[in-house]
Design a protein around this motif. Sequence first.
Motif, PDB file in Angstrom:
ATOM      1  N   GLU A  53     -53.570   0.041  -6.479  1.00  0.00           N
ATOM      2  CA  GLU A  53     -54.723   0.159  -7.716  1.00  0.00           C
ATOM      3  C   GLU A  53     -55.757  -0.665  -7.461  1.00  0.00           C
ATOM      4  O   GLU A  53     -56.764  -0.782  -7.751  1.00  0.00           O
ATOM      5  CB  GLU A  53     -53.710  -0.022  -8.832  1.00  0.00           C
ATOM      6  N   ILE A  54     -55.268  -2.301  -7.337  1.00  0.00           N
ATOM      7  CA  ILE A  54     -56.430  -3.099  -6.212  1.00  0.00           C
ATOM      8  C   ILE A  54     -57.510  -2.740  -6.044  1.00  0.00           C
ATOM      9  O   ILE A  54     -58.594  -2.544  -5.888  1.00  0.00           O
ATOM     10  CB  ILE A  54     -55.852  -4.107  -5.877  1.00  0.00           C
ATOM     11  N   GLY A  55     -56.955  -1.238  -4.773  1.00  0.00           N
ATOM     12  CA  GLY A  55     -57.553  -0.902  -3.082  1.00  0.00           C
ATOM     13  C   GLY A  55     -58.707  -0.075  -4.295  1.00  0.00           C
ATOM     14  O   GLY A  55     -59.954  -0.392  -3.693  1.00  0.00           O
ATOM     15  N   GLU A  56     -57.923   0.674  -5.327  1.00  0.00           N
ATOM     16  CA  GLU A  56     -59.251   1.427  -6.174  1.00  0.00           C
ATOM     17  C   GLU A  56     -60.108   0.576  -6.966  1.00  0.00           C
ATOM     18  O   GLU A  56     -60.957   1.773  -6.628  1.00  0.00           O
ATOM     19  CB  GLU A  56     -58.059   2.352  -6.064  1.00  0.00           C
ATOM     20  N   LYS A  57     -59.914   0.194  -7.181  1.00  0.00           N
ATOM     21  CA  LYS A  57     -60.392  -0.308  -8.249  1.00  0.00           C
ATOM     22  C   LYS A  57     -61.193  -1.510  -7.736  1.00  0.00           C
ATOM     23  O   LYS A  57     -62.301  -1.458  -9.028  1.00  0.00           O
ATOM     24  CB  LYS A  57     -59.569  -0.640 -10.233  1.00  0.00           C
ATOM     25  N   ILE A  58     -60.514  -2.844  -7.327  1.00  0.00           N
ATOM     26  CA  ILE A  58     -61.702  -3.585  -7.229  1.00  0.00           C
ATOM     27  C   ILE A  58     -62.603  -3.746  -5.548  1.00  0.00           C
ATOM     28  O   ILE A  58     -63.415  -3.787  -5.607  1.00  0.00           O
ATOM     29  CB  ILE A  58     -60.795  -5.039  -7.128  1.00  0.00           C
ATOM     30  N   GLY A  59     -61.628  -2.763  -5.018  1.00  0.00           N
ATOM     31  CA  GLY A  59     -61.662  -3.427  -3.197  1.00  0.00           C
ATOM     32  C   GLY A  59     -61.113  -4.101  -2.912  1.00  0.00           C
ATOM     33  O   GLY A  59     -60.469  -4.068  -2.410  1.00  0.00           O
ATOM     34  N   ASN A  60     -62.264  -3.924  -1.367  1.00  0.00           N
ATOM     35  CA  ASN A  60     -61.443  -5.048  -0.891  1.00  0.00           C
ATOM     36  C   ASN A  60     -61.119  -7.092  -1.055  1.00  0.00           C
ATOM     37  O   ASN A  60     -61.989  -7.061  -1.567  1.00  0.00           O
ATOM     38  CB  ASN A  60     -62.823  -5.144   0.738  1.00  0.00           C
ATOM     39  N   VAL A  61     -59.952  -6.726  -1.086  1.00  0.00           N
ATOM     40  CA  VAL A  61     -59.653  -8.439  -1.170  1.00  0.00           C
ATOM     41  C   VAL A  61     -58.918  -8.554  -0.596  1.00  0.00           C
ATOM     42  O   VAL A  61     -58.373  -7.993   1.008  1.00  0.00           O
ATOM     43  CB  VAL A  61     -58.793  -8.163  -2.700  1.00  0.00           C
ATOM     44  N   LYS A  62     -58.395 -10.309  -0.069  1.00  0.00           N
ATOM     45  CA  LYS A  62     -57.956 -10.521   0.553  1.00  0.00           C
ATOM     46  C   LYS A  62     -56.826 -11.499   0.459  1.00  0.00           C
ATOM     47  O   LYS A  62     -56.234 -11.972  -1.266  1.00  0.00           O
ATOM     48  CB  LYS A  62     -58.290 -11.944   1.511  1.00  0.00           C
ATOM     49  N   TYR A  63     -54.768 -10.946   0.504  1.00  0.00           N
ATOM     50  CA  TYR A  63     -54.017 -10.648   0.267  1.00  0.00           C
ATOM     51  C   TYR A  63     -53.291 -12.591  -0.058  1.00  0.00           C
ATOM     52  O   TYR A  63     -53.657 -13.241   1.614  1.00  0.00           O
ATOM     53  CB  TYR A  63     -53.061 -10.065   0.529  1.00  0.00           C
ATOM     54  N   LEU A  64     -52.914 -13.457  -0.244  1.00  0.00           N
ATOM     55  CA  LEU A  64     -52.201 -15.026   0.050  1.00  0.00           C
ATOM     56  C   LEU A  64     -51.175 -14.621  -0.305  1.00  0.00           C
ATOM     57  O   LEU A  64     -50.479 -14.456  -1.205  1.00  0.00           O
ATOM     58  CB  LEU A  64     -52.955 -15.817  -1.144  1.00  0.00           C
ATOM     59  N   THR A  65     -50.014 -15.525   0.757  1.00  0.00           N
ATOM     60  CA  THR A  65     -48.649 -15.541   0.466  1.00  0.00           C
ATOM     61  C   THR A  65     -48.364 -17.286   0.994  1.00  0.00           C
ATOM     62  O   THR A  65     -49.137 -17.754   2.041  1.00  0.00           O
ATOM     63  CB  THR A  65     -48.169 -14.684   1.325  1.00  0.00           C
ATOM     64  N   PHE A  66     -47.151 -17.860  -0.317  1.00  0.00           N
ATOM     65  CA  PHE A  66     -46.902 -18.766   0.898  1.00  0.00           C
ATOM     66  C   PHE A  66     -44.765 -18.334   1.080  1.00  0.00           C
ATOM     67  O   PHE A  66     -44.539 -17.669  -0.095  1.00  0.00           O
ATOM     68  CB  PHE A  66     -47.995 -20.218   0.171  1.00  0.00           C
ATOM     69  N   GLU A  96     -41.505 -13.007  -6.163  1.00  0.00           N
ATOM     70  CA  GLU A  96     -41.766 -11.500  -5.226  1.00  0.00           C
ATOM     71  C   GLU A  96     -42.622 -10.942  -6.692  1.00  0.00           C
ATOM     72  O   GLU A  96     -42.841  -9.910  -6.393  1.00  0.00           O
ATOM     73  CB  GLU A  96     -40.411 -10.927  -5.907  1.00  0.00           C
ATOM     74  N   ASN A  97     -42.613 -11.408  -7.605  1.00  0.00           N
ATOM     75  CA  ASN A  97     -42.980 -11.009  -8.942  1.00  0.00           C
ATOM     76  C   ASN A  97     -44.892 -11.362  -9.345  1.00  0.00           C
ATOM     77  O   ASN A  97     -44.979 -11.447 -10.445  1.00  0.00           O
ATOM     78  CB  ASN A  97     -42.477 -11.018 -10.098  1.00  0.00           C
ATOM     79  N   GLU A  98     -45.232 -12.337  -8.411  1.00  0.00           N
ATOM     80  CA  GLU A  98     -46.131 -12.008  -8.922  1.00  0.00           C
ATOM     81  C   GLU A  98     -47.141 -11.938  -7.466  1.00  0.00           C
ATOM     82  O   GLU A  98     -46.483 -11.678  -6.054  1.00  0.00           O
ATOM     83  CB  GLU A  98     -46.646 -14.329  -8.816  1.00  0.00           C
ATOM     84  N   ILE A  99     -48.235 -12.034  -7.194  1.00  0.00           N
ATOM     85  CA  ILE A  99     -49.088 -11.274  -6.239  1.00  0.00           C
ATOM     86  C   ILE A  99     -50.430 -12.149  -6.216  1.00  0.00           C
ATOM     87  O   ILE A  99     -51.288 -12.805  -7.629  1.00  0.00           O
ATOM     88  CB  ILE A  99     -49.743  -9.806  -5.995  1.00  0.00           C
ATOM     89  N   ALA A 100     -51.536 -13.009  -4.827  1.00  0.00           N
ATOM     90  CA  ALA A 100     -52.353 -13.763  -5.525  1.00  0.00           C
ATOM     91  C   ALA A 100     -53.168 -12.743  -4.532  1.00  0.00           C
ATOM     92  O   ALA A 100     -53.211 -12.876  -3.026  1.00  0.00           O
ATOM     93  CB  ALA A 100     -52.173 -15.037  -4.975  1.00  0.00           C
ATOM     94  N   PHE A 101     -55.000 -12.838  -4.856  1.00  0.00           N
ATOM     95  CA  PHE A 101     -55.498 -12.403  -3.779  1.00  0.00           C
ATOM     96  C   PHE A 101     -56.995 -13.158  -4.325  1.00  0.00           C
ATOM     97  O   PHE A 101     -57.122 -13.718  -5.363  1.00  0.00           O
ATOM     98  CB  PHE A 101     -55.988 -11.014  -4.313  1.00  0.00           C
TER      99      PHE A 101
END
Length: 412
Positions: free
Chosen positions: A358-371, A376-381
Amino acid sequence: MYTAVMGYGTVGSGVVEVLTKNHDSIVKRSTQNELEVKYILDLRDFPGDPNEDKMIKDFNIILNDDDIKIVVETMGGLHPAFEFVSSCLKAGKSVVTSNKELVAAKGYELLSLAAENNVNFLFEASVGGGIPIIRPISQCLAANEIDEIAGILNGTTNFILTMMIEKNMSFEEALKLAQDNGYAEKDPTADIEGHDACRKICILASLCFGRHVYPDSVYTEGITKITLEDVAFVNAFGGVIKLLGRAKRMENGKIFAAVTPAIVLNGSQLASANDVFNAILVRGDATGDVVFYGKGAGKLPTASAVVADIIDCARNIGRKKPFGWGEATENYVVDYKTAENPLYIRAEVTDRDKAKAEIGEKIGNVKYLTFDGCSENEIAFVTENGVEAELLEKIGSVESISVKSLIRITDY
Ligand code: HSE
């Protein structure tokens, strides 16, 4: 020449200390035969203090003494500081202050009063403590059109964020340490909610762009919602979170101004200003970026700036320095959401794959972050650069995420 100091707290007593300690060189630089503190106004008693004989409790003694040519206001707060300073200027006395609340709220009015009465109203110590910034902007950088200014303007919040970034402390633990170390006030609201930084960026923006900027026109957000998860995701992005006061010239003669947590990339000079230090970046059209760094608070650093202003006033008795700014105009500060920047977003998700689609469809290009160890229940971009209002609309339309954190990414 005689001066009077109103308010014998940390800064006021530091001013008297510096004037006493460096008396001879200060007198020489002032171009006067003498520069002596005649009165110290404070409602409190200071038994045993070396300056006890100068203590008074009645402001009128200063006001009615024609020998007093320069008055130092280090009382803090708006009232009665505003009334006292106004009366002194009207009585033909120059005034020096460290009071950012006073300058941010009443700067234009007081500068006008100073001009009408051919005296000076100076406030180098109101921003950045011991860091020279007001005079460098108004004199040394005078050849430039200043396009932008951004600063770490509050030492307490910079200390808290540094402890979160470097020691993995929670916001609450870091705040307690700041209080134990005597950095934060007992009621730290003005620091952690960004009001102190807001007053300072208002003063800087007024000076840089020529019209008074009032604190209530500046969007202000503190650091209380920043979590260790944000710190870790931003680290993975290659940056750090700082509380920044920012102001920028816009094309239509208006300005952008805001105080918010912001991401600065590692390698930026602002990224390496840590602990209680302040750093202020000025972007001039001739100089490019110039950065001022140092102790933004504390007794002697702040007193140093106050005393330099006293010397300047002493050198300019009977002459108003060409220094100040004009009246505010309506809607002079634009809606902060019209500014362009990429955004960092941390959000709760239940279905990560669905959210990404959905992020790809509505926001477009984003860079996902992880550490390592992220939930598991969070997403950051991080989004691409865009007008904030438009980015927010797109982000708000993504139904499969619940936004927990939004931080602006800067290019300083
Ligand atoms: N509370 C302020 C700070 C003091 O922490 O920077 C200096 O204005």
